[in-house]
Motif scaffolding. Sequence first.
Motif, PDB file in Angstrom:
ATOM      1  N   ALA A 111       0.746  -1.310   0.069  1.00  0.00           N
ATOM      2  CA  ALA A 111       0.064  -0.176  -0.168  1.00  0.00           C
ATOM      3  C   ALA A 111       0.825   1.195  -0.042  1.00  0.00           C
ATOM      4  CB  ALA A 111      -1.124  -0.058   1.165  1.00  0.00           C
ATOM      5  N   GLU A 112       0.505   2.202  -0.878  1.00  0.00           N
ATOM      6  CA  GLU A 112       1.569   3.324  -1.174  1.00  0.00           C
ATOM      7  C   GLU A 112       0.476   4.521  -0.466  1.00  0.00           C
ATOM      8  OE1 GLU A 112       3.092   3.813  -4.897  1.00  0.00           O
ATOM      9  OE2 GLU A 112       4.355   2.146  -4.432  1.00  0.00           O
ATOM     10  N   VAL A 113       0.821   5.113   0.533  1.00  0.00           N
ATOM     11  CA  VAL A 113       0.061   6.251   1.117  1.00  0.00           C
ATOM     12  C   VAL A 113       0.615   7.612   1.083  1.00  0.00           C
ATOM     13  CG1 VAL A 113      -1.291   6.941   3.259  1.00  0.00           C
ATOM     14  CG2 VAL A 113      -0.800   4.422   2.800  1.00  0.00           C
ATOM     15  N   PRO A 114       0.018   8.596   0.158  1.00  0.00           N
ATOM     16  CA  PRO A 114       0.494   9.963   0.111  1.00  0.00           C
ATOM     17  C   PRO A 114       0.355  10.536   1.500  1.00  0.00           C
ATOM     18  CG  PRO A 114      -1.016   9.393  -1.558  1.00  0.00           C
ATOM     19  CD  PRO A 114      -1.269   8.257  -0.393  1.00  0.00           C
ATOM     20  N   PHE A 115       1.219  11.331   1.880  1.00  0.00           N
ATOM     21  CA  PHE A 115       1.103  12.374   3.100  1.00  0.00           C
ATOM     22  C   PHE A 115       1.531  13.639   2.753  1.00  0.00           C
ATOM     23  CE2 PHE A 115       5.119  10.425   3.714  1.00  0.00           C
ATOM     24  CZ  PHE A 115       5.973  11.421   4.291  1.00  0.00           C
ATOM     25  N   THR A 116       1.092  14.868   3.384  1.00  0.00           N
ATOM     26  CA  THR A 116       1.708  16.101   3.336  1.00  0.00           C
ATOM     27  C   THR A 116       2.216  16.676   4.463  1.00  0.00           C
ATOM     28  OG1 THR A 116      -0.652  17.281   3.747  1.00  0.00           O
ATOM     29  CG2 THR A 116      -0.002  16.658   1.435  1.00  0.00           C
ATOM     30  N   VAL A 117       3.145  17.401   4.386  1.00  0.00           N
ATOM     31  CA  VAL A 117       3.793  18.028   5.629  1.00  0.00           C
ATOM     32  C   VAL A 117       3.673  19.596   5.397  1.00  0.00           C
ATOM     33  CG1 VAL A 117       5.744  18.518   6.832  1.00  0.00           C
ATOM     34  CG2 VAL A 117       5.439  16.218   5.861  1.00  0.00           C
ATOM     35  N   THR A 118       2.899  20.333   6.214  1.00  0.00           N
ATOM     36  CA  THR A 118       2.731  21.883   5.939  1.00  0.00           C
ATOM     37  C   THR A 118       3.731  22.475   6.985  1.00  0.00           C
ATOM     38  OG1 THR A 118       0.269  21.430   5.310  1.00  0.00           O
ATOM     39  CG2 THR A 118       1.151  23.768   6.314  1.00  0.00           C
ATOM     40  N   VAL A 119       4.596  23.342   6.450  1.00  0.00           N
ATOM     41  CA  VAL A 119       5.356  24.155   7.230  1.00  0.00           C
ATOM     42  C   VAL A 119       4.680  25.458   7.751  1.00  0.00           C
ATOM     43  CG1 VAL A 119       7.442  25.296   7.227  1.00  0.00           C
ATOM     44  CG2 VAL A 119       7.274  23.305   5.924  1.00  0.00           C
ATOM     45  N   PRO A 120       4.609  25.573   8.823  1.00  0.00           N
ATOM     46  CA  PRO A 120       4.050  26.994   9.374  1.00  0.00           C
ATOM     47  C   PRO A 120       4.554  28.327   8.872  1.00  0.00           C
ATOM     48  CG  PRO A 120       4.457  25.725  11.242  1.00  0.00           C
ATOM     49  CD  PRO A 120       5.210  25.174  10.030  1.00  0.00           C
ATOM     50  N   ALA A 121       3.817  29.469   8.277  1.00  0.00           N
ATOM     51  CA  ALA A 121       4.159  30.432   7.778  1.00  0.00           C
ATOM     52  C   ALA A 121       5.362  31.105   8.583  1.00  0.00           C
ATOM     53  CB  ALA A 121       3.063  31.500   7.601  1.00  0.00           C
ATOM     54  N   ASP A 122       5.207  30.989  10.010  1.00  0.00           N
ATOM     55  CA  ASP A 122       6.286  31.457  10.841  1.00  0.00           C
ATOM     56  C   ASP A 122       7.179  31.072  11.462  1.00  0.00           C
ATOM     57  OD1 ASP A 122       4.765  29.994  12.544  1.00  0.00           O
ATOM     58  OD2 ASP A 122       4.368  31.441  14.043  1.00  0.00           O
ATOM     59  N   ALA A 123       7.740  29.510  10.539  1.00  0.00           N
ATOM     60  CA  ALA A 123       8.387  28.532  10.993  1.00  0.00           C
ATOM     61  C   ALA A 123       9.979  29.274  10.902  1.00  0.00           C
ATOM     62  CB  ALA A 123       8.351  27.372  10.233  1.00  0.00           C
ATOM     63  N   ARG A 124      10.982  29.158  11.787  1.00  0.00           N
ATOM     64  CA  ARG A 124      12.293  29.730  11.851  1.00  0.00           C
ATOM     65  C   ARG A 124      12.990  28.447  10.946  1.00  0.00           C
ATOM     66  NH1 ARG A 124      13.965  30.969  18.036  1.00  0.00           N
ATOM     67  NH2 ARG A 124      15.512  32.019  16.788  1.00  0.00           N
ATOM     68  N   PRO A 125      14.074  29.241   9.976  1.00  0.00           N
ATOM     69  CA  PRO A 125      14.802  28.192   9.529  1.00  0.00           C
ATOM     70  C   PRO A 125      15.607  27.338  10.322  1.00  0.00           C
ATOM     71  CG  PRO A 125      15.184  30.588   8.789  1.00  0.00           C
ATOM     72  CD  PRO A 125      14.395  30.550   9.980  1.00  0.00           C
ATOM     73  N   GLY A 126      15.934  26.201   9.703  1.00  0.00           N
ATOM     74  CA  GLY A 126      16.501  25.209  10.192  1.00  0.00           C
ATOM     75  C   GLY A 126      16.072  23.687  10.065  1.00  0.00           C
ATOM     76  N   ASP A 127      16.633  22.893  10.724  1.00  0.00           N
ATOM     77  CA  ASP A 127      16.025  21.382  10.329  1.00  0.00           C
ATOM     78  C   ASP A 127      15.212  20.910  11.486  1.00  0.00           C
ATOM     79  OD1 ASP A 127      18.016  21.064   8.451  1.00  0.00           O
ATOM     80  OD2 ASP A 127      19.232  20.093   9.525  1.00  0.00           O
ATOM     81  N   ARG A 128      14.059  20.174  10.908  1.00  0.00           N
ATOM     82  CA  ARG A 128      13.259  19.466  12.079  1.00  0.00           C
ATOM     83  C   ARG A 128      13.333  17.934  11.575  1.00  0.00           C
ATOM     84  NH1 ARG A 128      13.208  24.463  11.847  1.00  0.00           N
ATOM     85  NH2 ARG A 128      11.100  25.702  12.558  1.00  0.00           N
ATOM     86  N   VAL A 129      13.390  17.236  12.691  1.00  0.00           N
ATOM     87  CA  VAL A 129      13.845  15.832  12.524  1.00  0.00           C
ATOM     88  C   VAL A 129      12.629  14.928  13.381  1.00  0.00           C
ATOM     89  CG1 VAL A 129      15.399  13.859  12.746  1.00  0.00           C
ATOM     90  CG2 VAL A 129      16.172  16.220  12.386  1.00  0.00           C
ATOM     91  N   GLY A 130      12.099  13.995  12.480  1.00  0.00           N
ATOM     92  CA  GLY A 130      11.234  13.296  13.514  1.00  0.00           C
ATOM     93  C   GLY A 130      10.909  11.823  12.825  1.00  0.00           C
TER      94      GLY A 130
END
Length: 293
Positions: A111-130
């Motif tokens: 099964a191939e399940v699409p997903f989206t990641v929305t970056v907030p408009a006020d997000a600070r530059p840099g890496d997010r790891v999860g």
Amino acid sequence: MPYATAAVAARALLVSLPLLSAATPAPAPASAPASAAAAGWSAAPAGEGRPSFYAEGAPGAVIEDTVAVTNRGAQPLTVRLRAAGTGTDGLRVAFAGPADAGLGIPARTRAEVPFTVTVPADARPGDRVGEIVVRDSTGRESAVRLLIRVGGPQLAALTVEHVAVRGDRITYELVNRGTTALVPRLAVHADGVLGAVLDRAPRTLPVRLPPGRRLRLDEPWPDRPALDAVTVRLTVTAPGATEATGRASARFVPRGATAGAAAAGALSAAAVVAAVRRRRRRRRKPSRGGALS
């Protein structure tokens, strides 16, 4: 967190796999945890050769990707999908399909399940790891690393605050005031009445401080002086960041009123000795003509 359901989600693509011999199960990908592999299923980014999810986007961007869940067993599989990890704070991850429903995967099917990641408009530059975590009905899980890099100017800035001496420990706080994650290095020095009483060379701390985060730490000092007045200096550095320094003062005296009075006198005597030594050193310095005063 929304989940995808194979029966009703048109965007969840099911692909039949070749029949497998029950006596020779197919090996699971190396990245799959043993619990999921033992159950005969695995999760990975869709496509070939990607061990993890990685994408870059500016604040306000919507990033799309697909997670593939492969059921190589002879029985149907039901799983749920979610995003996890403190590194994903502020990001909105949504999977295809209705909310609060499981994804049913027939035997020998991917099964191939699409997903989206929305970056907030006020997000600070840099890496997010999860992680993208897939869990079956028996509690087995498979996690795939998710790294989102938010674009913008990179700034490394670190401060050390609230330094204090509490018994046999030095407490302090590190604050990442920049836009990129930092791995700090710490040096510790302390001077008493008669000179240095603690000097620890810089070492890398076992922490990774995300942008905007504050972390409280402590430094053990089991062999601290029993009788002294000290000034502690912490020096913190990180790649690309300006050196930061924090200070604190403390007096160590034995317990009890009598001991306290004796300690105060001893500290005063030590201060006098230190002052005399400094005065003698100054007198020994040669004058401009080369003669001693």
